[in-house]
Design a protein around this motif. Structure first.
Motif, short mmCIF file in Angstrom:
data_model
loop_
_atom_site.label_atom_id
_atom_site.label_comp_id
_atom_site.label_asym_id
_atom_site.label_seq_id
_atom_site.Cartn_x
_atom_site.Cartn_y
_atom_site.Cartn_z
N GLY A 26 -23.96 -37.86 22.16
CA GLY A 26 -22.55 -37.47 22.22
C GLY A 26 -22.33 -36.04 21.78
N LEU A 27 -23.39 -35.40 21.29
CA LEU A 27 -23.28 -34.02 20.83
C LEU A 27 -24.38 -33.17 21.47
CD1 LEU A 27 -22.35 -31.72 18.89
CD2 LEU A 27 -23.94 -32.68 17.20
N THR A 28 -24.01 -32.01 21.97
CA THR A 28 -24.98 -31.04 22.46
C THR A 28 -24.78 -29.75 21.67
OG1 THR A 28 -24.58 -31.99 24.63
CG2 THR A 28 -25.94 -30.01 24.56
N VAL A 29 -25.85 -29.22 21.13
CA VAL A 29 -25.80 -27.95 20.40
C VAL A 29 -26.21 -26.85 21.37
CG1 VAL A 29 -26.73 -26.63 18.45
CG2 VAL A 29 -26.46 -29.13 18.27
N ILE A 30 -25.42 -25.79 21.45
CA ILE A 30 -25.73 -24.68 22.35
C ILE A 30 -25.73 -23.38 21.54
CG2 ILE A 30 -25.22 -23.69 24.63
CD1 ILE A 30 -23.11 -25.97 24.93
N ILE A 31 -26.85 -22.74 21.50
CA ILE A 31 -26.97 -21.44 20.83
C ILE A 31 -26.93 -20.38 21.93
CG2 ILE A 31 -28.44 -19.99 19.38
CD1 ILE A 31 -29.66 -22.64 18.28
N VAL A 32 -25.93 -19.53 21.92
CA VAL A 32 -25.74 -18.58 23.02
C VAL A 32 -25.64 -17.15 22.50
CG1 VAL A 32 -24.43 -18.09 25.12
CG2 VAL A 32 -24.30 -20.36 24.11
N ARG A 33 -26.41 -16.28 23.09
CA ARG A 33 -26.31 -14.85 22.78
C ARG A 33 -24.96 -14.35 23.27
NH1 ARG A 33 -30.92 -12.54 25.54
NH2 ARG A 33 -29.39 -11.98 27.12
N LEU A 87 -25.52 -25.16 8.66
CA LEU A 87 -26.82 -25.80 8.42
C LEU A 87 -27.82 -25.44 9.52
CD1 LEU A 87 -25.54 -29.31 7.25
CD2 LEU A 87 -27.04 -27.81 5.92
N ILE A 88 -27.33 -25.41 10.76
CA ILE A 88 -28.22 -25.06 11.88
C ILE A 88 -28.59 -23.58 11.77
CG2 ILE A 88 -28.37 -24.79 14.39
CD1 ILE A 88 -26.48 -27.22 14.63
N ARG A 89 -27.56 -22.76 11.54
CA ARG A 89 -27.81 -21.31 11.50
C ARG A 89 -28.83 -20.95 10.43
NH1 ARG A 89 -25.53 -17.14 13.94
NH2 ARG A 89 -23.65 -18.22 14.63
N THR A 90 -28.66 -21.53 9.25
CA THR A 90 -29.55 -21.19 8.13
C THR A 90 -30.96 -21.72 8.37
OG1 THR A 90 -27.62 -21.40 6.73
CG2 THR A 90 -29.74 -21.26 5.63
N GLN A 91 -31.06 -23.00 8.72
CA GLN A 91 -32.40 -23.60 8.82
C GLN A 91 -33.20 -23.04 9.99
OE1 GLN A 91 -32.75 -27.93 7.90
NE2 GLN A 91 -30.63 -27.80 7.29
N LEU A 92 -32.51 -22.77 11.12
CA LEU A 92 -33.23 -22.24 12.28
C LEU A 92 -33.33 -20.72 12.25
CD1 LEU A 92 -32.24 -23.97 15.64
CD2 LEU A 92 -34.52 -23.79 14.62
N GLY A 93 -32.54 -20.10 11.36
CA GLY A 93 -32.52 -18.64 11.33
C GLY A 93 -31.88 -18.04 12.57
N VAL A 94 -30.72 -18.55 12.94
CA VAL A 94 -30.03 -18.04 14.13
C VAL A 94 -29.33 -16.73 13.75
CG1 VAL A 94 -28.24 -18.51 15.85
CG2 VAL A 94 -29.66 -20.38 14.97
N PRO A 95 -29.66 -15.62 14.43
CA PRO A 95 -29.05 -14.34 14.06
C PRO A 95 -27.58 -14.26 14.50
CG PRO A 95 -30.43 -14.07 15.99
CD PRO A 95 -30.59 -15.50 15.56
N HIS A 96 -26.86 -13.30 13.93
CA HIS A 96 -25.43 -13.20 14.23
C HIS A 96 -25.14 -12.63 15.61
CE1 HIS A 96 -23.70 -15.16 10.82
NE2 HIS A 96 -24.70 -14.65 10.10
N SER A 112 -23.98 -17.12 19.00
CA SER A 112 -22.99 -18.10 18.56
C SER A 112 -23.61 -19.50 18.65
CB SER A 112 -21.75 -18.06 19.44
OG SER A 112 -21.11 -16.81 19.31
N ILE A 113 -23.10 -20.40 17.83
CA ILE A 113 -23.52 -21.80 17.91
C ILE A 113 -22.32 -22.61 18.38
CG2 ILE A 113 -24.44 -23.79 16.65
CD1 ILE A 113 -25.81 -21.83 14.75
N LEU A 114 -22.44 -23.23 19.54
CA LEU A 114 -21.34 -23.98 20.13
C LEU A 114 -21.70 -25.46 20.18
CD1 LEU A 114 -20.76 -21.59 23.19
CD2 LEU A 114 -19.71 -21.45 20.91
N PHE A 115 -20.67 -26.31 20.18
CA PHE A 115 -20.89 -27.75 20.26
C PHE A 115 -20.15 -28.30 21.48
CE2 PHE A 115 -20.97 -26.72 15.65
CZ PHE A 115 -22.33 -26.90 15.47
#
Lengths: 388, 388
Positions: free
Chosen positions: B237-244, B60-69, B72-75
């Motif tokens: 209680g949740l942190t979303v981390i988008i990391v190249r 859901l995050i990847r699609t809505q924000l358009g996170v490229p491959h 990575s999306i980490l929690f």
């Protein structure tokens, strides 16, 4: 609305089953917490109402466990694995302040390894460096097959260092089903009498999987006792840390003397000074844990649960013993070292484990499968089961 | 059961208001998650059903924000404050692996300071050491009174180092109500064109308080984007981390070359390899955040919210401008630097702030009080308000 009839019997080791009255109350609190018109997941962690909630949680733990005023009760995130690091970093900082001139290669940290979790904690201490890890005892060396975590070794097997910065043990090993006896006269109790610094020993205990199932022996003689809430008293997202005040040190002063810098959210001093609100805590986890402890208090506190859990453990180990004589079951853990919380056993015979699990599932019993690393079954007997 | 009628209008900055349909669904999930017969706070984080939930959240995050491959999306747990440390530790480890011989006193970390949170992040970098903190720009120097965080400085004020290990900024400052413009032609946008390493710049952004309120400009050019869920998309209680992916490095190998050891739960590599399950995550926070993002998707995703939030911000700043002309309000932030999310203003006149708050309370509006460190009012306009 879902009723409790739809619920299964959840033996999961953690996250674990919670009392239905708590879940029902929390369901209401999600929309309106304490009459504020704001849900618990939405309310400011600095609001009057949440401050009351977190203070109440502190007081419920302090009273029921009998935590003396020499010890602070801190709340954090990150669970047991976060504390693997935080314990080491804070205790090395403390040691540095006490002994500014001792070189890292001369600093020892004693690890008591009795299962998968204490092994993992020792590995983290080794990763972080700043001191040498001394395995005070490794219970595998005393196992039936020479390679399993199936026992608590006798007291004379423990080799503590002369002046360690940290002595670490895990009271109950969730994966392996091994637990220290709480009868200090028993050979499988923790050897408190061997601690050279007595009531100021740098003794840290991971109580994650047995926290508040019964009183903690020699609680006041611990430097640190910590527990992730999700095994026994609440949802994941909350870690309770009981710290003796001399172990709440100025980590920045220690860093100036050469100790490793401690991330700010791991500093016990920061947690203490901010009343555990330096970073936004998982408010919902704190709230639900307070609800569980309120209910435990109503039931009669730890005296009640100790009795209940003793009877539960007696009953299941009795059945396993009978089953063993009939060739149906095989217990994995040596007598005297068995956990009250996590009962690890094998079901004997071709295909028997599969049939056992299917039969259990048919009776609405879930989460009985053992940990992938040791196999066997692992029903977990948690403190809250009584509230169902 | 409490109904939504009893609820107030919660302007709290974080934890913040959540959509009522999400809270109602979560209330059911507390007793029975996804038909398992187990509540969401009780279910194993390794169960099939929860795995689906966390994978869905990622998607859901990847699609809505358009996170490229490439990213990575980490929690994780621990919120923004935990990432103050983790960002520094992981990026210093990366730099160490790229440049094994550069001494710590020659390593720079560029901090863009535009408010209380970026200031705090820079302080944490200084505490941790391992490199020198260079304040690339300090917006206080460009403020009306010479001491307030009330603006985003012009591009020519930014002084980046030649080869920094980290460039850090906070996109929206919750306390101060300052935010970078998303129009890259505007002088108050982030000066991406000044980044020497282009799409491989070590650029980290704290998006905690504006995450998913609109698309992120130049997302792919960031090394790290992180956000605590509790400001915009879920419970604390949740942190979303988008990391190249080039910033997910072997921190242990870096430590062998002299970088500071990274606590295991802070290592992006550990999070990546364990699919964010190295330590037990706050399952309930992940679940509720997924429910919020499902709802956002149904509403039309970020295009819808960008439009909605633009209109909200336009309306409130319009009212404030009118009020300012009438001598009723005073805006705290310079034009062009105002936040869509946190609107900081003063109510002018004797006792006026008190009366304003009382009047708001009377209308069922709570959480309007400004942060104690800057005063003024701070209504917060969050993405979910529309769902009420």
């Amino acid at each position: 609305m879902t009723t409790s009839h739809d619920r299964v019997i959840n033996f999961g080791a953690g996250p674990s089953a919670l009392p239905v009255p708590v879940l029902e109350e929390a369901a209401k609190g999600l929309l309106n917490f304490s009459g504020t018109g704001i849900g618990i997941a939405e309310i400011s962690h600095r609001s009057k109402e949440f401050t009351e909630c977190i203070n109440n949680l502190e007081s419920l733990i302090r009273t029921q466990l009998g935590v003396p005023h020499t010890h602070s009760i801190l709340f954090s995130q990150g669970g047991g694995s976060g504390q693997f690091s935080a314990v080491v970093m804070n205790m090395l900082a403390r040691y540095r302040l006490l002994h500014p001139d001792v070189k890292p290669e001369k600093i020892t940290m004693d690890y008591v390894v009795t299962g998968s979790w204490s092994k993992k904690a020792a590995e983290e201490a080794r990763r972080l460096g700043g001191g040498q890890v001394n395995i005070a005892v490794n219970s595998r060396e005393f196992s039936k097959d020479g390679k399993s975590f199936d026992n608590i070794p006798a007291h004379d097997a423990f080799k503590f260092s002369r002046d360690p910065a940290l002595i670490y043990y895990c009271e109950n090993e969730t994966v392996d089903g091994v637990e220290f006896s709480h009868e200090l006269s028993e050979p499988t109790s923790f050897p408190f009498h061997l601690l050279k610094q007595g009531s100021l020993a740098p003794l840290a205990a991971d109580y994650s999987s047995s926290f508040m199932c019964r009183p903690i022996p020699r609680l006041a003689d611990h430097a640190i006792i910590y527990a992730g809430a999700q095994k026994n008293i609440g949802p994941a997202g909350l870690t309770v840390i009981i710290v003796r005040q001399d172990c709440i040190v100025d980590v920045d002063a220690a860093a100036k003397l050469g100790a490793a810098p401690v991330p700010i959210t791991f500093s016990y001093k920061t947690l203490e000074e901010s009343k555990s609100l330096y970073n936004t805590p998982s408010v919902i986890s704190i709230y639900m844990t307070a609800l569980v402890l309120e209910l435990m208090k109503e039931k009669g506190g730890l005296a009640y649960y100790e009795d209940l859990n003793r009877r539960k453990a007696g009953r299941i180990y009795g059945l396993l013993k009978d089953g063993e004589e009939k060739g149906v079951f095989k217990r994995k853990v040596k007598a005297g070292s068995e956990s009250w919380m996590n009962v690890v056993f094998e079901v004997l015979g071709d295909d028997a484990e599969k049939r056992f699990l299917e039969g259990a599932e048919h009776l609405g019993m879930k989460g009985l499968k053992g940990h992938r690393s040791v196999g066997g079954r692992r029903p977990r007997f948690i403190v809250q089961r009584d509230h169902r």
